[in-house]
Write a protein that holds these residues in place. Structure first.
Motif, short mmCIF file in Angstrom:
data_model
loop_
_atom_site.label_atom_id
_atom_site.label_comp_id
_atom_site.label_asym_id
_atom_site.label_seq_id
_atom_site.Cartn_x
_atom_site.Cartn_y
_atom_site.Cartn_z
N LEU A 199 0.84 -1.20 0.00
CA LEU A 199 0.00 0.00 0.00
C LEU A 199 0.87 1.25 0.00
CD1 LEU A 199 -2.76 1.38 0.18
CD2 LEU A 199 -2.61 1.15 2.69
N LEU A 200 1.89 1.27 0.84
CA LEU A 200 2.79 2.42 0.89
C LEU A 200 3.49 2.63 -0.45
CD1 LEU A 200 4.31 4.70 2.31
CD2 LEU A 200 5.90 2.99 3.21
N ASP A 201 3.96 1.55 -1.06
CA ASP A 201 4.65 1.65 -2.35
C ASP A 201 3.71 2.20 -3.42
OD1 ASP A 201 6.97 0.68 -1.25
OD2 ASP A 201 6.67 -1.39 -1.96
N MET A 202 2.46 1.74 -3.43
CA MET A 202 1.49 2.24 -4.42
C MET A 202 1.22 3.72 -4.23
SD MET A 202 -1.41 -0.74 -4.89
CE MET A 202 -2.29 0.25 -6.11
N VAL A 203 1.05 4.12 -2.98
CA VAL A 203 0.78 5.53 -2.68
C VAL A 203 1.98 6.39 -3.07
CG1 VAL A 203 0.38 7.20 -0.83
CG2 VAL A 203 -0.90 5.05 -0.87
N LYS A 204 3.17 5.93 -2.70
CA LYS A 204 4.39 6.68 -3.01
C LYS A 204 4.54 6.87 -4.52
CE LYS A 204 9.40 6.62 -2.27
NZ LYS A 204 10.55 5.85 -1.70
N ALA A 205 4.28 5.82 -5.27
CA ALA A 205 4.40 5.89 -6.74
C ALA A 205 3.39 6.88 -7.31
CB ALA A 205 4.20 4.51 -7.34
N GLU A 206 2.15 6.87 -6.78
CA GLU A 206 1.12 7.80 -7.27
C GLU A 206 1.47 9.23 -6.90
OE1 GLU A 206 -1.69 7.34 -9.16
OE2 GLU A 206 -0.84 5.36 -9.53
N VAL A 207 1.98 9.45 -5.71
CA VAL A 207 2.36 10.80 -5.29
C VAL A 207 3.46 11.34 -6.20
CG1 VAL A 207 3.47 12.15 -3.47
CG2 VAL A 207 1.64 10.54 -2.87
N GLU A 208 4.48 10.53 -6.43
CA GLU A 208 5.60 10.95 -7.28
C GLU A 208 5.12 11.20 -8.71
OE1 GLU A 208 8.46 7.88 -6.80
OE2 GLU A 208 9.14 8.60 -4.83
N ASN A 209 4.17 10.41 -9.17
CA ASN A 209 3.65 10.57 -10.52
C ASN A 209 2.85 11.87 -10.66
OD1 ASN A 209 3.01 9.61 -13.24
ND2 ASN A 209 0.95 9.25 -12.46
N LYS A 210 2.22 12.30 -9.58
CA LYS A 210 1.38 13.51 -9.62
C LYS A 210 2.17 14.80 -9.40
CE LYS A 210 -2.52 11.35 -10.30
NZ LYS A 210 -3.30 11.52 -11.55
N ARG A 211 3.37 14.67 -8.88
CA ARG A 211 4.15 15.89 -8.59
C ARG A 211 4.86 16.40 -9.84
NH1 ARG A 211 6.89 14.40 -2.68
NH2 ARG A 211 5.04 14.89 -1.44
#
Length: 218
Positions: free
Chosen positions: A206-218
């Motif tokens: 879950l953390l890895d998925m969230v981190k990837a989405e955050v980085e993708n949106k920045r």
């Protein structure tokens, strides 16, 4: 290498190449289908009536199909809280009620919705989850004690009982269960991150998925 052997070799190479191409096309089709399904589900994953923790316009949305009487939801909550704390501007949590534990679940949702009405949602949720082994016990009927623990979270019990008597929690549960069935949720907690299903019940995933989405949106 004679002519016949050469033909066999070339045929084998062509067959392998065709197989590899077919696998690639199939995998791409599956990825595209999964993406399309996730996008189609976005409309039913988040509803206007759903509780939200975190910024309402956060670029990353975690949707949790959640049962306040669910032991696994209780175990997952500290990790979800850590993720929200790590990304206070980027991530929001949307709760979808999934009352798989029947009466205990319904009482828990009644209390949580009354707490939301009083602006005490997260405080009361944490109080209920901390005391969950007592009030949601499968061996002892102690559901009524959930109200006592909610009081420890700052809930005005008289106002909360009046709110529960109005039936708004039950109406919300009816709406949420329609979406639970539409999405195909069969266990709690079930998570989606920006419409993508968490593939395994693992906080690290879950953390890895969230981190990837955050980085993708920045």
């Amino acid at each position: 290498m004679n002519r016949r052997t050469n033909i066999v070799f070339i045929t084998a190479v062509v067959a392998i190449a065709a197989f590899a191409s077919a696998v690639f096309l199939y995998q791409r089709h599956e990825r595209e289908r999964a993406f399309e399904q996730a996008q189609a589900q976005l409309g039913i994953l988040v509803r206007d009536h759903s509780p939200i923790m975190g910024p309402e316009r956060a670029p990353v949305t975690i949707v949790e199909f959640f049962d306040p009487a669910c032991e696994a939801c209780r175990a997952f909550y500290p990790y979800v809280k850590q993720i929200l704390a790590a990304y206070p501007k980027d991530v929001r949590l949307v709760i979808r009620y999934t009352p798989f534990h029947r009466e205990a679940s319904v009482v828990g949702v009644q209390i949580l919705e009354a707490a939301r009405d009083q602006g005490r949602y997260q405080h009361v949720m944490e109080a209920l989850l901390e005391a969950q082994p007592v009030w949601a016990s499968h061996s002892v009927n102690a559901i009524g004690r959930a109200w006592e623990y909610a009081r420890a979270g700052g809930l005005d019990i008289e106002r909360a009982r009046a709110h529960a008597a109005a039936g708004s929690a039950e109406r919300m549960l009816e709406k949420d269960m329609v979406d639970v069935k539409a999405v195909g949720v069969r266990a709690t907690p079930t998570f989606f991150v920006n419409g993508k299903l968490l593939p395994s019940p693992d906080p690290r995933v879950l953390l890895d998925m969230v981190k990837a989405e955050v980085e993708n949106k920045r």
